[in-house]
Design an enzyme around this catalytic site. Structure first.
Site, PDB file in Angstrom:
ATOM      1  N   GLU A 180     -24.293 -83.135 -24.855  1.00 57.56           N
ATOM      2  CA  GLU A 180     -25.630 -83.376 -24.297  1.00 57.56           C
ATOM      3  C   GLU A 180     -25.587 -84.180 -23.002  1.00 57.56           C
ATOM      4  O   GLU A 180     -25.583 -85.406 -23.027  1.00 57.56           O
ATOM      5  CB  GLU A 180     -26.508 -84.105 -25.331  1.00 57.56           C
ATOM      6  CG  GLU A 180     -27.916 -84.371 -24.809  1.00 57.56           C
ATOM      7  CD  GLU A 180     -28.854 -85.045 -25.803  1.00 57.56           C
ATOM      8  OE1 GLU A 180     -28.389 -85.411 -26.915  1.00 57.56           O
ATOM      9  OE2 GLU A 180     -30.028 -85.221 -25.477  1.00 57.56           O
ATOM     10  N   LYS A 222     -26.409 -78.982 -25.128  1.00 53.72           N
ATOM     11  CA  LYS A 222     -27.790 -79.477 -25.238  1.00 53.72           C
ATOM     12  C   LYS A 222     -28.210 -80.054 -23.887  1.00 53.72           C
ATOM     13  O   LYS A 222     -28.062 -81.255 -23.639  1.00 53.72           O
ATOM     14  CB  LYS A 222     -27.875 -80.535 -26.345  1.00 53.72           C
ATOM     15  CG  LYS A 222     -29.239 -81.181 -26.486  1.00 53.72           C
ATOM     16  CD  LYS A 222     -29.375 -81.913 -27.810  1.00 53.72           C
ATOM     17  CE  LYS A 222     -30.655 -82.720 -27.873  1.00 53.72           C
ATOM     18  NZ  LYS A 222     -30.946 -83.217 -29.208  1.00 53.72           N
TER      19      LYS A 222
END
Ligand code: 13P
Length: 331
Positions: A180, A222
């Protein structure tokens, strides 16, 4: 890694992103969760945080729209009121248990206003332990400030390096890493600036993942959507967000990545869903899904507000949001 080990990682990653399900991010740290509880008038405590997570996790039919739940360490180690461990409750609910393993974004030396996400110390042993207790996947979030000058090359480099070290350790432990890299929405930057910075960050992240031998078919990316800053007077339409986001992702995300699970990053729930819908309707080499936090749980937190009599209202609000998002994913 043995062939079997690799196959298992790939299968888990595919399960996480298979439409029409997404990933519920319920991994706020105890400090952040306490603030959110106070925001709705609940006195924070480990039990209050547990009650709130229990309300989310036991939502009837959750597994129809949610493939996995990201948990904080505190929650992972807690028991529900009926005595089941939280990872067991995830299994019973038909969702994979995920664990946030970074220890937060800390100020980076010589770079005012920027952070590096920490948590690599002892990570191999922690991952082994989480895997033994039922964690199927993990999350590590790099948070990057965005303005005309930032993120700096240095902040991008150190965060990309750490993300790749984390991802490699996860795969070694048989855990799928959610990678992420988040460009924050604070500020008045426009869509173009976000596109440019997201390209730069993804290029650095995939450079590090490759350099460190991470198997791209065994991760879930992500990223932020390409959006304008929250204070930007010109807010793009969902169509503009989708076009800008996909242009950047197509240029920088290799086809072997199984799926992209977007964060919501402070977008209002309905806006996040509209943007996701405009993205998901396009043809892409990777599966598209959501891994929202606030855009899924804020309405549920407000509807519940710590009142046992409003338990089902909270679950209903979560159900409404997860179904709305699952409903826009390509079947
Ligand atoms: P938001 O969707 O609230 O940005 O949270 C997602 C997440 O997991 C942040 O790390």
């Amino acid at each position: 890694m043995t062939h079997e080990h690799t196959q298992r990682l790939h299968a888990t990653a595919q399960t996480m992103v298979a439409p029409p399900r997404g990933i519920l991010a319920a991994d706020e740290s105890p400090g952040t969760m306490s603030q959110r509880l106070q925001g709705v008038g609940v006195e924070p405590s480990p039990t209050a945080r547990r009650d709130y997570r229990e309300m989310l996790l036991t939502t009837p039919g959750l597994a129809e729209s949610v493939s996995g739940v990201i948990l904080a360490d505190e929650t992972f180690n807690q028991e529900l009121s009926d005595g089941r461990s939280v990872p067991q409750a995830c299994q019973d609910a038909g969702v994979l248990a995920g664990i946030k393993v970074d220890t937060g974004a800390k100020p980076l030396a010589f770079t005012p206003g920027e952070t590096v996400t920490e948590g690599l110390d002892g990570l191999r042993d922690r991952l082994k332990d989480y895997a033994a207790r039922g964690a199927a996947f993990a999350k590590w979030r790099a948070a990057l400030a965005l303005d005309t000058q930032l993120p700096s090359e240095r902040a991008v480099l150190v965060n990309a390096h750490a993300l790749a070290r984390y991802a490699a350790l996860c795969q070694e432990a048989g855990i799928v890493p959610i990678v992420e890299p988040e460009l924050l929405m604070d500020g008045d930057h426009g869509l173009e600036r976000c596109a440019q910075a997201t390209s730069y960050v993804l290029e650095a992240v995939f450079g590090q993942l490759r350099a460190q031998g991470v198997d791209l078919a065994g991760i879930v990316l992500k990223p932020n959507m390409v959006v304008a800053g929250l204070a930007c007077p010109q807010q793009p339409s969902a169509q503009e967000v989708a076009e800008a986001t996909l242009a950047v992702l197509r240029a920088h995300v290799p086809d072997d990545v199984p799926g992209i699970a977007f964060l919501s990053g402070g977008q209002r729930p309905e806006v996040a869903t509209a943007n996701l819908a405009a993205i998901a309707v396009q043809d892409t080499p990777w599966k598209i899904t959501f891994s929202f936090g606030r855009a899924l749980v804020d309405p549920a937190l407000r509807a519940w507000a710590g009142d046992p009599a409003r338990w089902q209202d909270g679950q209903g609000a979560l159900d409404e949001r997860v179904r709305a998002n699952a409903g826009v994913l390509a079947a």
